[in-house]
Write an enzyme that holds these catalytic residues in place. Structure first.
Site, PDB file in Angstrom:
ATOM      1  N   CYS A   1       0.831  -1.203   0.000  1.00  0.00           N
ATOM      2  CA  CYS A   1       0.000   0.000   0.000  1.00  0.00           C
ATOM      3  C   CYS A   1       0.866   1.254   0.000  1.00  0.00           C
ATOM      4  O   CYS A   1       0.497   2.272  -0.590  1.00  0.00           O
ATOM      5  CB  CYS A   1      -0.949  -0.001   1.193  1.00  0.00           C
TER       6      CYS A   1
ATOM      7  N   HIS B   1      -1.448   1.299   7.627  1.00  0.00           N
ATOM      8  CA  HIS B   1      -1.920   1.283   6.249  1.00  0.00           C
ATOM      9  C   HIS B   1      -1.615   2.637   5.618  1.00  0.00           C
ATOM     10  O   HIS B   1      -1.606   3.666   6.281  1.00  0.00           O
ATOM     11  CB  HIS B   1      -3.431   1.020   6.235  1.00  0.00           C
TER      12      HIS B   1
END
Length: 1265
Positions: A202, A449
């Protein structure tokens, strides 16, 4: 992706966990809770929230666990669960629970942000509150804190938490909506597509989206020269072109595997979070290099490169030193700054060099000065890296800075009359910037994230790029909600405690991209098809067509099956060549993809066309995998089964639900001018397969199959078998049944005189036969019969041998057996090399993970078989390394070899002695050996052995110490005569360490560098520094003019305290330093202008290099800019073992100067975490170190390991030059580690104009500890 939990980490020991019977060390941590929720976390606008207050009476008489009454927040029922006596711990345990979880429908979930509090009834400000967030579901319906607060503290009535046996608990809950992540069509909703996450990519996806939406950068990438013969997986430019083109034209999410493969990553790397800044730099450097000599040369610099000027300006004299440096991004402090402007103010803040930190100006000596940085120019695209992660020395751990930090939509770097600009700056350029991208990290220091907010055209519309999902967002979401800090939620249930519900915002910006307004039209330009090379468009069109075809096949896969048909012809081709065991490799036979609904009779018609065999003459057999792991034809397809579809037949034959149907087509029977149908098979008939073995040529081949009667004997078909093999009709033959080959071979004789039934033979069995031995024949064979030959084939192994000094090149190959003993293997190698004594061969196994030799060779007869030599961590290799010794290995293993530098007492000379003694010998034996090789000043002179590392004496070896425990790869071993003065110490005399050092004023930090030869020196009680100086000058024979410039200092842990001539030196050395005398010494500060010692044989460094050149062959790395540091323990600042590996933007490295207490990042050194990986039981980090000043060199420290895990076998680092070598210690090992590079070259740094050390691959070494 989150790491394993840690109950050693103080930051995590009270983490939110579900109440469960699962062992505590397997439960998710609070950091994981953040990660679990980050995917579906919506905004905080108008969230349903509430507060519940629970007054618990008779608290001391409660049961083991107690639930509160239900309360409603956000339309859901909740309750609090507490364990008043602790959930198997000595702390109060408290959780938030979904009270009706057992009654909710399958698949339910809800997300909540909450805090739990124990109210202090005396003083509200002392109430204890802990917060978390969790995605509640059927599996994890409760979440909270096992170690909420100590029971002793809770039950102490004087503290106010339990008053009159009443405890007050509060819960603040904010419920979030759960969004269906996967039903969103990004292209349809936003016009943009997302990037697939390969596991933990990510961070890369957010960066790639940012770069893609800088059209000028995308256009430049398209114009990079690539050819149709290039492979994207091996070419970063082509992989990036392909990726950008797909992002521009695809309707669905785009994969990044080709790009990561072009980086040289394997699948494992894709599951590791790397550092975004490092990835950005590496990618741009690669592209910059590929752009050279092309029409887009210089694009990276034009877009991203700016320049700043480092200056040091003297206050009292007219002297100024400046240096121009380039930058591609700027790292801005977050801690202590409210916004970007505060960070820039801090960046250009002027430092005063005064007192002990004066600047040494040429011709003027030490002067008060000002040091700072000003910008010469800013780039069109300004990339700002926000320092959200740093090392907290008080807590001894890495922490994430979630502080509130604003960044403006428009950034004016000309503010306050251009206070950030240098006098050389072009003031005609307006440095007004507009925010283009905000890259966000959501989570904690141990996991999280990444996603990005981007304005592709700098309009008012923002988009959120979150891996595969792209959504439209408003400006508030992209800006204000990424400032970090805390957020306060209103509560709807006023209770006992009216304090607001606050929670830390774990999602915040860590990278900003601004575009200069004056360059906006050039940067945000049009990119059309004409910018894309024709071959690239054609390639991608073809890929799209193939992708569509595969997609269609995948969508229709449930409608099809694959039928593989094996025939006798396949067995004739394969047996004895490709395979020896079983009958056929089904991947190499004819196959057809056919719809499941097709009747089997139609399939037979296709076979008839393919092989020209009439349908009526075909008989198919189903294959079956037996319990002994062999795969044989099992039974014919019945007439009834032939009336079914191929799908139904596959279901019958394949219990494993495999998509394939495997068949054996019986050989056709020809008669006259046509085929005849196969005869009817009865239960009495057996179909057997036959192989023939020729021991004289060591060959085996397939000869066909036969139907036999189970009541018949092998003797009845001997003539037929001879005919099939081409033997004489009356040839005597021996028969063997091939039963199995895994995990062990089983091949047994078949008695020719008993029936096939009594021999337990059945359909599909294999019989191997050979000619019987001739009477009176003396001919001998290596493998005289079928079992011995099959055993040889089963165990044979072709091994590639490499010379240890050339670990990348195959020297020769030998065919060996896995059952060969150690002696067998070295004998074969010696025979091949023409060496008479095999015991002089030493072998080293191959490390399959690092693709290089293991650090330790194989001991003499240390393994039983060849197979043991080739196994490494469940991986099998076919490589062994060899070396030829000058004595038999058994003798060498009993000896210890050391290289010792002997320093003469009466002359400035060093002699290198190589001693080789038995391992049980002592230091005294080694010194006696040296005495016999050198001329001493006195016949009865005493010698001592010192361990010297980085110009410091770390150990005086006791005479009784075994040399087996000494390793000269850690330090330089120095032998010297003990001076008469030291042999006759008075009661109050002290023996101290004396080292040479100089300060690096350019770094503007308390950093000292040792150099020269350290020595031991006697000081007397009451002796002043003036007296000591006279004796030291006499010992070192330094001229008066030079000695007058020397400064003397008491140095403790790298911090010098300068002495005056009248100071009593002995008084400074009364303190006992538990960390070692090398960090408490008398320092002689002066320039390193003395000539180097002459060495009678060799330089000490050369000796080290000589050794390491051998060691290097065991562990070499192709990219010397990468290093690995395993663990670090030193002095007061101990990097305590952490069980949790930091996967997120990690810079978990204390920058250590030679003092090990000065933890300052130099302006001239940048450290980036590049990657990390777990290898079975331990963890390591790959780190890139960028040197922009040759004078700056530090040692680095990474995570240690869990207390429960063993220490790693290897310790690897980038080797420093000897004059700047860092000192580094590992707990559990007494010796420091000393390394010297084998080679280095100097290179002009084009960015700074300065020379810096560039290390060649040969200088990258590894050491076994």
């Amino acid at each position: 992706m989150p790491p394993p939990p840690s109950d050693q980490d103080e930051e995590m020991e009270d983490a939110a966990v579900p109440r469960s019977d699962i062992p505590y060390d397997l439960l998710p941590t609070e950091a994981q809770a953040e990660n679990l929720s980050s995917l579906n976390a919506p905004t905080m606008d108008d969230l349903p929230s509430g507060r519940f207050t629970w007054a618990i009476e008779n608290f001391s008489r409660l049961a083991k666990k107690v639930y509160s009454e239900d309360f409603y927040v956000g339309g859901y029922k909740w309750r609090i669960l507490i364990f008043p006596k602790g959930n198997n711990v000595d702390h109060l345990s408290m959780y938030l629970d979904v009270s009706d979880s057992m009654m909710l429908p399958s698949g339910w979930s809800r997300f909540a942000q909450f805090s739990l509090s124990i109210v202090n009834q005396f003083q509200n400000q002392y109430s204890i509150r802990k917060e978390s967030q969790h995605h509640f579901n059927a599996r994890e319906s409760d979440w909270g804190f096992t170690n909420f607060m100590p029971l002793a503290e809770l039950n102490d009535s004087a503290r106010g938490y339990v008053v009159n046996d009443t405890c007050i608990v509060e819960a603040d809950v904010a419920v979030r909506k759960v969004v269906d992540y996967w039903s969103h069509d990004s292209k349809k909703e936003t016009g943009h597509v997302g990037l697939k996450n390969q596991g933990a990519t990510c961070y890369m996806n957010s960066l790639l989206q940012t770069l893609y939406h800088i059209p000028y950068f995308r256009k430049a990438v398209y114009h990079m020269p690539t050819t149709e013969n290039d492979m994207p997986s091996a070419s970063i430019p082509l992989a990036l072109q392909s990726l950008f083109y797909k992002m521009q034209h695809s309707d669905t999410n785009v994969a990044t595997k080709e790009l990561t493969k072009s980086f040289g990553w394997d699948t494992y790397d894709s599951f590791l979070q790397h550092d975004v800044q490092e990835l950005n730099r590496v990618l741009c450097e690669k592209l910059e290099d590929k752009m050279k000599g092309t029409v887009v040369e210089g694009t990276i610099q034009q877009l991203f490169a700016g320049h700043h000027m480092n200056y040091i300006e003297c206050i009292n004299v007219d002297y100024k030193s400046t240096r121009k440096e380039s930058f591609y991004d700027l790292q801005l402090d977050v801690k202590g700054c409210r916004n970007v402007y505060d960070s820039f103010d801090k960046y250009v803040e002027v430092e005063q060099l005064e007192g002990d930190n004066k600047y040494h100006a040429e011709q003027y000596g030490l002067q008060d000065a000002r040091k700072g940085v000003l910008f010469i120019d800013f780039p069109p695209v300004l990339q700002l890296q926000l320092k959200r992660f740093e090392y907290d020395f008080m807590r001894d751990t890495m922490v994430k800075i979630n502080d509130y930090y604003e960044f403006p939509l428009q950034l004016d770097l000309d503010r306050d009359n251009g206070k950030y600009l240098s006098p050389e700056a072009d003031r005609s350029i307006r440095n007004l910037y507009t925010l283009h991208s905000v890259l966000v990290h959501s989570g904690g220091v141990h996991g999280g994230h990444y996603y990005a907010y981007i304005r592709p055209t700098l309009s008012n519309q923002w988009f959120k790029f979150d891996d595969e999902r792209v959504t439209r967002e408003d400006a508030k979401r992209a800006l204000e909600e990424q400032y970090g800090g805390e957020e306060e939620l209103p509560h709807t249930n006023p209770g006992f405690n009216n304090s607001p519900f606050k929670f830390t915002k774990y999602s915040n910006a860590y990278m900003l991209v601004y575009i200069r307004d004056s360059d906006k039209d050039n940067v945000i330009c049009d990119v059309d098809e004409n910018d894309v090379a024709q071959h690239l468009r054609a390639r991608l069109k073809k890929e799209q067509e193939e992708k569509e075809k595969k997609r269609k096949q995948k969508a229709e896969a449930h409608l099809y099956t694959i039928i593989k048909v094996a025939r006798d012809e396949d067995m004739f081709k394969q047996i004895g060549k490709d395979i020896f065991f079983d009958l056929v490799d089904h991947d190499k036979v004819w196959s057809i993809r056919i719809k499941k609904q097709v009747p089997f009779i139609l399939f037979k018609e296709k076979v008839a066309k393919e092989f020209n065999i009439p349908v009526s003459c075909q008989r198919f057999w189903l294959w079956a995998k037996r319990q002994n792991h062999t795969y044989r034809p099992n039974r014919p397809v019945t007439p009834q089964e032939e009336t079914q579809s191929v799908g139904e037949l596959r279901e019958i034959s394949n219990k494993a639900n495999n998509a394939e149907l495997k068949l054996f087509l019986e050989p056709e029977i020809k008669q006259d001018f046509g085929f005849v149908p196969p005869p009817v098979k009865t239960n009495e008939d057996l179909l057997l397969f036959f192989k023939v073995y020729d021991p004289s040529h060591e060959l085996m081949w397939y000869v066909g199959n036969l139907y036999v009667k189970s009541s018949a004997r092998p003797l009845d078909i001997v003539s037929r078998l001879n005919q099939m093999a081409g033997f004489a009709i009356d040839e005597e033959i021996e028969l063997f049944e091939e039963i199995k080959f895994e995990p062990h071979l089983m091949c047994e004789p078949v008695d020719r005189n008993i029936t096939f039934h009594d021999s337990q033979l059945e359909d599909g069995d294999i019989i191997c036969y050979q000619k019987g031995p001739k009477a009176g024949s003396s001919e001998e064979f290596r493998y005289p019969n079928v079992p011995s030959f099959l055993k040889y084939v089963h165990n044979r192994q072709v091994v590639r041998f490499r010379l240890l000094e050339k670990p990348k090149e195959d020297e020769f190959s030998l065919e060996l057996s896995k059952l060969h003993t150690y002696d067998d293997v070295v004998t074969k190698v010696a025979q091949h090399l023409g060496l008479g004594d095999p015991s002089k061969i030493r072998l080293t196994s191959h490390n399959c993970y690092f693709q290089q030799p293991k650090p330790q060779p194989i001991k003499y007869q240390g393994v039983e078989h060849l197979s043991d030599m080739l196994i490494h961590l469940n991986q099998t290799s076919d490589i062994l390394y060899y070396e030829i010794l000058d004595m038999p290995l058994p003798e060498l293993q009993c000896l210890k070899t050391l290289k010792i530098a002997f320093h003469f007492a009466n002359k400035d000379e060093v002699v290198i002695s190589t001693i080789r003694l038995r391992k049980q010998s002592t230091v005294e034996d080694a010194l006696n050996d040296i005495k016999s090789k050198v001329d001493l000043s006195l016949p009865d002179a005493q010698l001592r052995l010192l361990g010297v590392f980085y110009h410091k004496i770390y150990k005086i070896f006791p005479l009784s110490e075994k040399i087996e425990n000494i390793d000269d790869q850690y330090w330089t071993l120095r032998a010297e005569e003990v001076p008469e003065e030291e042999r006759n110490l008075e009661q109050h005399d002290r023996l101290i360490h004396v080292y040479h050092f100089m300060k690096d004023a350019a770094q503007n930090i308390q950093q000292i560098q040792n150099f020269g030869d350290p020595f031991l020196f006697v000081i007397h009680e009451g002796e002043t520094l003036a007296d000591v100086k006279l004796r030291i000058q006499k010992k070192l024979q330094v001229p008066d003019a030079e000695f007058s410039k020397w400064k003397f200092a008491f140095v403790l842990l790298g911090c010098p305290e300068y002495l005056q001539d009248s100071d009593i030196v002995c008084a400074r050395f009364q303190r006992r330093n538990v960390y070692g005398p090398w960090e408490q010494y008398l320092g002689l500060e002066h320039l390193d202008s003395a000539p180097k010692r002459s060495h009678a044989v060799n330089q000490v460094s050369e000796v080290n290099n000589d050794y390491f050149s051998i060691l290097q062959n065991r562990r070499t790395f192709e990219k010397p800019v990468y290093l690995t540091v395993w663990a670090f323990y030193y002095g007061l600042f101990r990097l305590r073992p952490l069980e949790t590996v930091n996967y997120t933007n990690v810079i978990k490295f204390a920058v250590l100067t030679d003092s090990a207490l000065d933890f300052h990042l130099s302006l001239h050194l940048k450290i980036y975490c590049f990657s990390d990986f777990n290898l079975r039981r331990f963890t390591c980090f790959y780190v890139r170190v960028e040197y922009t000043d040759a004078r700056t060199l530090v040692s680095l420290a990474s995570l240690a390991f869990t207390n429960s895990l063993p220490w790693p076998q290897y310790f690897k680092l980038l080797v420093a030059p000897p004059q700047l070598a860092p000192s580094l210690f590992i707990e559990g090992f007494e010796n420091p580690i000393c390394l010297t590079p084998k080679s280095k070259e100097k290179k002009q740094d084009n960015k700074t104009g300065f020379h810096s050390q560039i290390y060649s691959p040969s200088s990258v070494l590894s050491v076994t500890v």
